[in-house]
Design a protein around this motif. Structure first.
Motif, PDB file in Angstrom:
ATOM      1  N   GLU A   8       7.315   5.024  60.300  1.00 18.83           N
ATOM      2  CA  GLU A   8       6.352   4.129  60.939  1.00 18.83           C
ATOM      3  C   GLU A   8       4.940   4.477  60.489  1.00 18.83           C
ATOM      4  OE1 GLU A   8       4.794   3.027  65.441  1.00 18.83           O
ATOM      5  OE2 GLU A   8       6.294   4.588  65.148  1.00 18.83           O
ATOM      6  N   PHE A   9       4.168   3.445  60.125  1.00 20.02           N
ATOM      7  CA  PHE A   9       2.768   3.614  59.720  1.00 20.02           C
ATOM      8  C   PHE A   9       1.890   2.711  60.572  1.00 20.02           C
ATOM      9  CE2 PHE A   9       5.259   4.967  56.161  1.00 20.02           C
ATOM     10  CZ  PHE A   9       4.572   6.059  55.662  1.00 20.02           C
ATOM     11  N   GLU A  10       0.645   3.124  60.762  1.00 20.31           N
ATOM     12  CA  GLU A  10      -0.268   2.354  61.611  1.00 20.31           C
ATOM     13  C   GLU A  10      -0.966   1.223  60.880  1.00 20.31           C
ATOM     14  OE1 GLU A  10      -2.947   4.353  64.158  1.00 20.31           O
ATOM     15  OE2 GLU A  10      -1.499   5.907  64.663  1.00 20.31           O
ATOM     16  N   THR A  11      -1.230   1.381  59.582  1.00 19.13           N
ATOM     17  CA  THR A  11      -1.995   0.371  58.843  1.00 19.13           C
ATOM     18  C   THR A  11      -1.212  -0.081  57.615  1.00 19.13           C
ATOM     19  OG1 THR A  11      -3.120   1.998  57.449  1.00 19.13           O
ATOM     20  CG2 THR A  11      -4.172   1.434  59.569  1.00 19.13           C
ATOM     21  N   ALA A  18       2.000   4.758  50.707  1.00 18.43           N
ATOM     22  CA  ALA A  18       3.257   5.495  50.813  1.00 18.43           C
ATOM     23  C   ALA A  18       4.332   4.884  49.918  1.00 18.43           C
ATOM     24  CB  ALA A  18       3.723   5.523  52.267  1.00 18.43           C
ATOM     25  N   ILE A  19       4.414   3.572  49.885  1.00 24.64           N
ATOM     26  CA  ILE A  19       5.413   2.909  49.026  1.00 24.64           C
ATOM     27  C   ILE A  19       5.153   3.258  47.569  1.00 24.64           C
ATOM     28  CG2 ILE A  19       6.203   0.681  48.143  1.00 24.64           C
ATOM     29  CD1 ILE A  19       5.792  -0.438  50.973  1.00 24.64           C
ATOM     30  N   THR A  20       3.894   3.179  47.145  1.00 25.37           N
ATOM     31  CA  THR A  20       3.539   3.493  45.758  1.00 25.37           C
ATOM     32  C   THR A  20       3.895   4.933  45.427  1.00 25.37           C
ATOM     33  OG1 THR A  20       1.751   1.876  45.893  1.00 25.37           O
ATOM     34  CG2 THR A  20       1.664   3.457  44.090  1.00 25.37           C
ATOM     35  N   GLU A  21       3.583   5.841  46.327  1.00 21.54           N
ATOM     36  CA  GLU A  21       3.874   7.256  46.111  1.00 21.54           C
ATOM     37  C   GLU A  21       5.386   7.506  46.086  1.00 21.54           C
ATOM     38  OE1 GLU A  21       3.213  11.115  45.214  1.00 21.54           O
ATOM     39  OE2 GLU A  21       1.679   9.549  45.342  1.00 21.54           O
ATOM     40  N   LEU A  22       6.127   6.879  46.985  1.00 21.76           N
ATOM     41  CA  LEU A  22       7.582   7.055  47.013  1.00 21.76           C
ATOM     42  C   LEU A  22       8.234   6.513  45.742  1.00 21.76           C
ATOM     43  CD1 LEU A  22       8.319   6.153  50.737  1.00 21.76           C
ATOM     44  CD2 LEU A  22       8.536   8.416  49.679  1.00 21.76           C
ATOM     45  N   PHE A 141       3.874  -0.934  60.951  1.00 25.98           N
ATOM     46  CA  PHE A 141       4.359  -1.163  59.598  1.00 25.98           C
ATOM     47  C   PHE A 141       5.382  -0.072  59.290  1.00 25.98           C
ATOM     48  CE2 PHE A 141       0.159  -2.725  60.189  1.00 25.98           C
ATOM     49  CZ  PHE A 141       0.198  -3.986  59.636  1.00 25.98           C
ATOM     50  N   TRP A 142       6.559  -0.488  58.847  1.00 26.75           N
ATOM     51  CA  TRP A 142       7.661   0.434  58.635  1.00 26.75           C
ATOM     52  C   TRP A 142       8.128   0.393  57.188  1.00 26.75           C
ATOM     53  CZ3 TRP A 142      10.192   3.353  62.512  1.00 26.75           C
ATOM     54  CH2 TRP A 142       9.699   3.177  63.798  1.00 26.75           C
ATOM     55  N   ILE A 143       8.521   1.551  56.686  1.00 28.16           N
ATOM     56  CA  ILE A 143       9.149   1.670  55.373  1.00 28.16           C
ATOM     57  C   ILE A 143      10.566   2.171  55.606  1.00 28.16           C
ATOM     58  CG2 ILE A 143       9.172   2.891  53.170  1.00 28.16           C
ATOM     59  CD1 ILE A 143       6.173   3.152  53.369  1.00 28.16           C
ATOM     60  N   GLY A 144      11.515   1.564  54.919  1.00 30.68           N
ATOM     61  CA  GLY A 144      12.905   2.006  54.996  1.00 30.68           C
ATOM     62  C   GLY A 144      13.378   2.494  53.642  1.00 30.68           C
ATOM     63  N   ILE A 145      14.024   3.638  53.624  1.00 29.00           N
ATOM     64  CA  ILE A 145      14.666   4.142  52.410  1.00 29.00           C
ATOM     65  C   ILE A 145      16.170   4.024  52.644  1.00 29.00           C
ATOM     66  CG2 ILE A 145      14.955   6.082  50.828  1.00 29.00           C
ATOM     67  CD1 ILE A 145      12.332   7.230  51.878  1.00 29.00           C
ATOM     68  N   LEU A 161       7.578  11.716  53.765  1.00 25.59           N
ATOM     69  CA  LEU A 161       7.041  10.632  54.596  1.00 25.59           C
ATOM     70  C   LEU A 161       6.027  11.152  55.606  1.00 25.59           C
ATOM     71  CD1 LEU A 161      10.329   8.629  55.099  1.00 25.59           C
ATOM     72  CD2 LEU A 161       8.272   7.809  53.941  1.00 25.59           C
ATOM     73  N   THR A 162       6.277  12.301  56.193  1.00 23.52           N
ATOM     74  CA  THR A 162       5.320  12.891  57.132  1.00 23.52           C
ATOM     75  C   THR A 162       4.030  13.247  56.407  1.00 23.52           C
ATOM     76  OG1 THR A 162       7.164  13.741  58.422  1.00 23.52           O
ATOM     77  CG2 THR A 162       5.003  14.697  58.855  1.00 23.52           C
ATOM     78  N   ALA A 163       4.153  13.804  55.200  1.00 20.12           N
ATOM     79  CA  ALA A 163       2.963  14.157  54.421  1.00 20.12           C
ATOM     80  C   ALA A 163       2.173  12.915  54.002  1.00 20.12           C
ATOM     81  CB  ALA A 163       3.374  14.954  53.191  1.00 20.12           C
ATOM     82  N   LEU A 164       2.850  11.793  53.865  1.00 19.09           N
ATOM     83  CA  LEU A 164       2.176  10.549  53.473  1.00 19.09           C
ATOM     84  C   LEU A 164       1.533   9.834  54.663  1.00 19.09           C
ATOM     85  CD1 LEU A 164       4.755   9.251  50.864  1.00 19.09           C
ATOM     86  CD2 LEU A 164       2.428  10.047  50.405  1.00 19.09           C
ATOM     87  N   GLY A 165       1.649  10.376  55.854  1.00 17.37           N
ATOM     88  CA  GLY A 165       0.969   9.811  57.019  1.00 17.37           C
ATOM     89  C   GLY A 165       1.835   9.038  57.982  1.00 17.37           C
TER      90      GLY A 165
END
Length: 177
Positions: A8-11, A18-22, A141-145, A161-165
């Protein structure tokens, strides 16, 4: 996504970073859940264009041809009415119905193809059981792997994911063995 890791992300900006980094770290089966369309998510996820136009195009041509053929058969071949010197096969008179049949065939085939491509209707998904996921339709805003991602090693992905905020990281669905 039937099972996998959710973050879960706030913005939307944090989610995009995070998506780009992942993706840079080798994750390929990513998904995003947002309350509204976010510019750049499709490119960040590496999504391809939809095949829907290529699927509905033959149906559009068939609908137009079928509409024209029915009019020609009824008006020029089977039951010709010669009125006011008009020829039995007057192509300009057939244009409106031909166009409408093309639109109808395209709309119906597009609707069915869209449902099949999206695997709908899906009345329930494991991601719905993740605490807080209901906010994906409000303000989060959520990212799913996906669990099928070969790069997914759960402890490492959770740390990334925690390190990415990410505010929260949770597993959805059945654990893979």
């Amino acid at each position: 996504m039937r099972a996998g890791l959710l973050a879960e992300f706030e913005t939307p900006e944090a989610m995009l970073r995070a998506i780009t980094e992942l993706r840079g770290r080798g994750y390929r089966r990513l998904d995003a859940f947002t309350p509204y369309p976010v510019r750049g998510v499709d490119e960040a996820l590496g999504l391809r264009r939809s095949p829907l136009p290529w699927i509905v195009f033959p149906f559009a041509i068939a609908g137009a041809a079928g509409g024209y053929l029915v009019q020609w058969h009824n008006n020029a071949y089977d039951y010709p009415l010669i009125v006011g010197g008009r020829p039995a096969h007057a192509a300009p008179a057939f244009v409106p119905i031909t166009f409408e049949m093309m639109v109808l065939a395209t709309a119906l085939s597009g609707f069915v193809a869209m449902l099949l491509l999206a695997r709908l209707p899906e009345l329930w998904s494991p991601v719905f059981d993740v605490p807080g996921f209901e906010r994906a339709s409000i303000d989060r805003f959520w990212i799913g792997i996906d669990a099928r991602d070969p790069a997914l090693i759960r402890p490492i992905a959770e740390r990334d994911l925690t390190a990415l905020g990410a505010r929260a990281v949770a597993w959805a669905g059945k654990e893979r063995r």
